[in-house]
Motif scaffolding. Structure first.
Motif, short mmCIF file in Angstrom:
data_model
loop_
_atom_site.label_atom_id
_atom_site.label_comp_id
_atom_site.label_asym_id
_atom_site.label_seq_id
_atom_site.Cartn_x
_atom_site.Cartn_y
_atom_site.Cartn_z
N LYS A 287 0.82 -1.23 0.00
CA LYS A 287 0.00 0.00 0.00
C LYS A 287 0.84 1.27 0.00
CE LYS A 287 -4.16 -1.77 2.36
NZ LYS A 287 -3.69 -3.09 2.80
N LEU A 288 1.88 1.32 0.87
CA LEU A 288 2.66 2.55 0.98
C LEU A 288 3.44 2.83 -0.30
CD1 LEU A 288 4.06 2.61 4.64
CD2 LEU A 288 2.58 4.31 3.55
N GLN A 289 4.07 1.81 -0.87
CA GLN A 289 4.83 2.02 -2.09
C GLN A 289 3.92 2.47 -3.24
OE1 GLN A 289 6.78 -1.88 -2.19
NE2 GLN A 289 8.75 -0.83 -2.30
N ILE A 290 2.77 1.82 -3.35
CA ILE A 290 1.84 2.18 -4.43
C ILE A 290 1.37 3.61 -4.26
CG2 ILE A 290 -0.47 1.71 -5.36
CD1 ILE A 290 0.04 -1.26 -4.72
N ALA A 291 1.00 3.98 -3.04
CA ALA A 291 0.52 5.34 -2.79
C ALA A 291 1.62 6.36 -3.05
CB ALA A 291 0.02 5.46 -1.36
N TYR A 292 2.86 6.01 -2.71
CA TYR A 292 3.98 6.92 -2.94
C TYR A 292 4.18 7.17 -4.44
CZ TYR A 292 8.80 8.45 -3.54
OH TYR A 292 9.93 9.14 -3.94
N ILE A 293 4.19 6.11 -5.21
CA ILE A 293 4.41 6.26 -6.65
C ILE A 293 3.27 7.05 -7.30
CG2 ILE A 293 4.59 4.98 -8.84
CD1 ILE A 293 5.88 2.68 -7.14
N LYS A 294 2.04 6.77 -6.91
CA LYS A 294 0.89 7.48 -7.47
C LYS A 294 0.93 8.96 -7.10
CE LYS A 294 -3.12 5.35 -7.12
NZ LYS A 294 -4.23 4.53 -6.57
N LYS A 295 1.39 9.26 -5.90
CA LYS A 295 1.45 10.66 -5.46
C LYS A 295 2.56 11.42 -6.16
CE LYS A 295 3.46 11.77 -1.52
NZ LYS A 295 3.76 12.03 -0.08
N ARG A 296 3.73 10.82 -6.24
CA ARG A 296 4.90 11.53 -6.77
C ARG A 296 4.95 11.55 -8.30
NH1 ARG A 296 6.30 14.91 -3.46
NH2 ARG A 296 8.06 14.64 -2.01
N ASN A 297 4.47 10.49 -8.94
CA ASN A 297 4.63 10.42 -10.39
C ASN A 297 3.49 9.60 -11.01
OD1 ASN A 297 5.60 10.06 -13.08
ND2 ASN A 297 7.67 10.47 -12.36
N PRO A 298 2.36 10.24 -11.28
CA PRO A 298 1.20 9.52 -11.86
C PRO A 298 1.52 8.83 -13.18
CG PRO A 298 0.54 11.68 -11.03
CD PRO A 298 2.04 11.64 -10.97
#
Length: 461
Positions: free
Chosen positions: A333-344
């Motif tokens: 969850k955290l990695q996915i949310a990080y990637i989506k937030k920083r670089n869609p």
């Protein structure tokens, strides 16, 4: 006296001596044969130990361990924080670590179709780092570099795609044995196929190893009913590994039986981890004993070309994990949310484990949504088979299958000196099973026999 303090997850193995005879540690070698890595401080010899993670040591002038004291214990003390707070903290910590490790160096970034290297790519793009990225795929296998190239392009990185050829292993086998000292098998590290290309690069590696363990469930949902011992035992034993270990144990006439010995060792180590949450405890066990003795050994192939940095190994990341609720770590969850937030843009690129879906749509990787892709993929593989082209999924298929490979393999595992260490009957049985019964199941035993053959050759020089 010499003082040595090891990181929480060491990048390299550090060897020291103990008071014992300089003879092969047969019990430890059996565990290595079954699992693919040595357990705890074991080595090939009784008088040689590997220093343990998160520990301070005092060694005498001869390198003998005189005292040791652990300074870090894995724990599970999750804070009462929101997911948003956890994500913000992870973002700051991860990018601080990547920035510190990168400095002003050019970054050499291996990319895959997964999440660990993808999260690094996002951080490095955000930090405006100078990055040379690359990926590799098997000849005749899944073209992993197609996904990797999309990630590189979305981040504006230079990119090279390498194809791992068949038969490369035999030309580099002795060099590989010198690099990893035979502490892991040789068919997994694809890096040896492109080591010359690595050496021609300029920079330092940034590697995503262990992110998938720290930032996911410690155990699969379907396995929650198993005991901690059964969970670890099920995870560490390789296909065919138990059969090889039992055969070696019996041929060396060791006391008792192998399975009882291994289970007792694992249970003792589990009992030393003071964590009640099963998922967190399994993650801690893996980080204590699997990461430094298997994952880290593979890093030596990168180190043979350039220095390596591993953001997920950082002490602060390990400490951070111990304080995050399991629900936030589960299912990446955290990695996915990080990637989506920083670089869609990077989040919208397919995720290899959930093809053809991406980080926004991977929840649809189930029937009937994934049916068209599964049918198309099956037809593609069948067409390739009809054309006489085998679909390659594993590195050993490139190195062990075919007449030329078979001759090389037999030349090593049937060396006269090796037959003095391992009974010919043991080799005959496992090799025959590999050739005639189930090559997938018996590829690990054959690969381990090759590894032990190289070690035996080196120790007799």
């Amino acid at each position: 006296m010499k003082a040595i303090t090891t990181p929480i997850i060491p990048i390299t193995q550090t060897f020291a001596k103990v008071e014992a005879s300089h003879k092969p540690n047969y019990e430890a070698i059996c565990i290595f044969a079954a699992t693919g890595f040595f357990l705890e401080g074991d080595s090939y010899y009784l008088d040689q130990k590997v220093l343990q993670p998160g520990t301070s040591y005092q060694l005498d002038p001869n390198g003998v361990i005189k005292s040791e004291k652990s300074y870090f214990k894995w724990h599970h003390t999750p804070r009462d924080i929101s997911f948003t707070t956890a994500l913000d903290e992870f973002t700051d910590l991860f990018e601080d670590i990547v920035k510190e490790q990168t400095g002003n160096n050019r970054v050499l970034l291996p990319l895959s179709g997964g999440l660990d290297s993808r999260s690094q790519a996002v951080a490095l793009r955000y930090l405006k780092a100078d990055v040379q990225s690359y990926s590799y795929s098997f000849a005749g296998g899944f073209k992993e570099h197609h996904i990797s190239k999309q990630i590189a392009e979305a981040c504006g990185f230079d990119f090279d795609g390498y194809l791992i050829p068949p038969n490369y292993l035999w030309d580099v086998l002795d060099e590989a044995a010198n690099i990893n000292q035979c502490y892991s098998e040789f068919t997994h590290p694809r890096q040896m196929a492109v080591l010359d290309q690595f050496k021609a690069m300029n920079g330092e590696f940034s590697l995503g190893h262990w992110g998938d363990v720290l930032f996911d469930r410690g155990i699969a949902a379907k396995d929650e009913g198993l005991t901690e011992l059964d969970l670890i035992y099920k995870k560490v034993i390789k296909k065919g590994g138990l059969e090889l270990a039992n055969a070696l144990w019996n041929s060396w006439a060791l006391e008792g039986d192998f399975e009882s010995y291994l289970k007792a060792r694992i249970q003792t180590l589990l009992d030393q981890i003071e964590i009640t949450n099963k998922s967190a405890k399994i993650r801690a066990f893996k980080s204590l004993y699997w990461a430094p003795r298997w994952t880290s050994v593979s890093l030596s192939f990168f180190q043979a070309a350039h220095p390596v940095n591993v953001p997920y190994y950082d002490d602060r990341m390990c400490q951070f994990i111990c304080e995050i609720p399991e629900a936030y770590l589960a299912d990446r969850k955290l990695q996915i949310a990080y990637i989506k937030k920083r670089n869609p843009k990077v989040a919208a690129i397919p995720w290899q484990d959930h093809m053809p879906f991406n980080l926004n749509t991977y929840h649809r990787n189930k029937m009937p949504y994934n049916l068209p892709y599964r049918i198309a993929n099956k037809l593609k593989n069948e067409t390739q088979s009809l054309l006489g082209k085998k679909y390659i999924q594993r590195n050993w298929e490139l190195q062990f299958l075919g007449t030329a490979n078979d001759e090389k393999l037999r030349g090593y595992i049937y060396q006269p000196d090796f037959l003095e260490f391992v009974d010919k009957e043991v080799i005959d049985k496992l090799y025959t099973q590999f050739k005639t019964t189930d090559p997938i199941f018996y590829s690990h035993p054959v690969s381990m026999l090759l590894t032990l053959s190289l070690w035996n050759k080196k120790r007799n020089l």
